[in-house]
Design an enzyme around this catalytic site. Sequence first.
Site, mmCIF file in Angstrom:
data_model
loop_
_atom_site.group_PDB
_atom_site.id
_atom_site.type_symbol
_atom_site.label_atom_id
_atom_site.label_comp_id
_atom_site.label_asym_id
_atom_site.label_seq_id
_atom_site.Cartn_x
_atom_site.Cartn_y
_atom_site.Cartn_z
ATOM 1 N N ASP A 111 10.990 21.685 -12.072
ATOM 2 C CA ASP A 111 11.314 23.098 -12.383
ATOM 3 C C ASP A 111 11.706 23.606 -10.935
ATOM 4 O OD1 ASP A 111 11.515 25.738 -12.415
ATOM 5 O OD2 ASP A 111 9.784 26.039 -13.613
ATOM 6 N N TYR A 153 -2.704 27.793 -9.129
ATOM 7 C CA TYR A 153 -1.477 27.834 -10.345
ATOM 8 C C TYR A 153 -0.161 28.055 -9.857
ATOM 9 C CZ TYR A 153 1.095 28.489 -14.509
ATOM 10 O OH TYR A 153 2.098 28.629 -15.332
ATOM 11 N N LYS A 202 3.076 25.361 -15.106
ATOM 12 C CA LYS A 202 2.397 24.175 -15.895
ATOM 13 C C LYS A 202 2.951 22.903 -15.592
ATOM 14 C CE LYS A 202 -0.804 24.945 -19.193
ATOM 15 N NZ LYS A 202 -1.741 24.839 -18.203
ATOM 16 N N TYR A 227 -3.947 31.603 -14.349
ATOM 17 C CA TYR A 227 -3.982 32.706 -13.343
ATOM 18 C C TYR A 227 -5.237 33.262 -12.810
ATOM 19 C CZ TYR A 227 1.258 32.932 -14.365
ATOM 20 O OH TYR A 227 2.409 32.560 -14.241
HETATM 21 P P1 13P Z 1 4.764 36.261 -12.078
HETATM 22 O O1 13P Z 1 3.189 36.719 -11.596
HETATM 23 O O2 13P Z 1 5.311 35.583 -10.776
HETATM 24 O O3 13P Z 1 5.634 37.457 -12.368
HETATM 25 O O4 13P Z 1 4.731 35.359 -12.897
HETATM 26 C C1 13P Z 1 4.114 35.516 -14.211
HETATM 27 C C2 13P Z 1 4.787 34.666 -15.345
HETATM 28 O O5 13P Z 1 6.010 34.179 -15.003
HETATM 29 C C3 13P Z 1 4.136 34.360 -16.375
HETATM 30 O O6 13P Z 1 5.034 34.220 -17.505
HETATM 31 P P1 13P Z 2 6.698 27.131 -16.466
HETATM 32 O O1 13P Z 2 5.369 26.250 -15.917
HETATM 33 O O2 13P Z 2 7.541 26.294 -17.258
HETATM 34 O O3 13P Z 2 7.362 27.743 -14.953
HETATM 35 O O4 13P Z 2 5.995 28.205 -16.917
HETATM 36 C C1 13P Z 2 5.342 29.226 -16.310
HETATM 37 C C2 13P Z 2 4.578 30.123 -17.034
HETATM 38 O O5 13P Z 2 3.715 30.731 -16.610
HETATM 39 C C3 13P Z 2 5.444 31.060 -18.176
HETATM 40 O O6 13P Z 2 4.741 31.892 -18.544
HETATM 41 MG MG MG Z 3 9.063 27.995 -14.295
HETATM 42 MG MG MG Z 4 8.603 24.382 -17.093
#
Ligand code: 13P
Ligand code: 13P
Ligand code: MG
Ligand code: MG
Length: 368
Positions: free
Chosen positions: A11, A230, A233, A348
């Site tokens: 990603d 974190y 994923k 998180y």
């Molecule tokens: P941020 O805390 O960077 O906005 O990431 C949250 C997120 O993208 C989960 O979907």
């Molecule tokens: P990705 O791992 O696909 O970037 O997603 C992050 C996330 O927390 C989406 O809510």
């Molecule tokens: Mg992502």
């Molecule tokens: Mg992803």
Amino acid sequence: MKLTLSLIKADIGAVGGHVRPSEALLKCVKEFVANEGSELLIDHYIGFCGDDIHILMTHEEGTNDKKIHGLAWEAFKTGTEVAKSQGLYGAGQDLLKDSFSGNVKGLGPGVAEMEFEERPNESFLMFAADKTEPGAFNLPLYFAFADPVYCPGLLLSPSLSEGFTFSIMDVNYTKGDRIVKLSAPKDLYDIAALLRDNHRYVVESIHNTKTGEQAVVCSTSRLHNIAGKYVGKDDPAMLARAQQAFPATGEIVAPFEIGHFVGGLCRGSHNAPLMPVKKNSQVAYFDGPPLVQALAFSVKNGKLTEPADIFDHPYWDWVRDKISAKTVEMRRQGFSGPAMLGFEELEYGGITERLERLDTKFTVKKER
Ligand code: 13P
Ligand code: 13P
Ligand code: MG
Ligand code: MG
């Protein structure tokens, strides 16, 4: 010929959050691999699942090859510049280290590679998933390679009669690759005992027990083991060879009809059913649902056919409807109980600080 399939994914940024890569980003990665890989590769295919870009390469350099890994790493680095220039979210998200030293494993991108003697009619499947974790493949692989209910070939085909050997990795172990090899049907209950824990034990590869031929390889990285926190994923990828000494394509894809609950979805912190989707699908609901794609290929002397998109069929539309209903049922209970992952898996970090702060506010009620 001895052929190597290398599937390397990352990603490196997405449109409007964690939705999908932009067209400009995909174009950049495609052009980079086509130009820089023209001598090294026999063939390649590039696609995306949610916000992850997958580079599938065919070549004769073997697994863990510095040039192949370097090509993918540089393609992702170059793409990251485009992602930054467009203001994409999470630009360079999975490139966790600055310097490349010969292998992308441990640097952030996911890797699934295998080398084998190409059959005259080599058939294989490329799986790509988003908003979930490598253990998402545990249950489908158990059913496809160890259960005659899903894989009648275990009963009907002499070349499958001795079953399959599972190499299972403990992904919580951080000092190297800790792996156990177990054979079905002999060790069936041991395999089940490990594979029930999708967060800790993950199928790394599967081999035909009688012939020793490799059937499956999965990406097994845990990004938070690399980054220490974190960073998204570990959206997994997998290659699975089909037919003859392996389950039929139909037997390998059949268990995805279940829509089993996996870790992932929004903020990587929920349990939700895994939805089989068409190739190059974006996320659509609550940063999900957790997605999986299955592309079937034939390959001859390393040259790939076009992919056949397995989940692009009315049958799977019906499956998707059922899984959408299942998703909503779980979402209705929000953060409560099994809808959200356990504390040790919450991606998180904020919740830990919140609980530590709350812990200091607890008082023990005095008996009168
Ligand atoms: P941020 O805390 O960077 O906005 O990431 C949250 C997120 O993208 C989960 O979907
Ligand atoms: P990705 O791992 O696909 O970037 O997603 C992050 C996330 O927390 C989406 O809510
Ligand atoms: Mg992502
Ligand atoms: Mg992803």
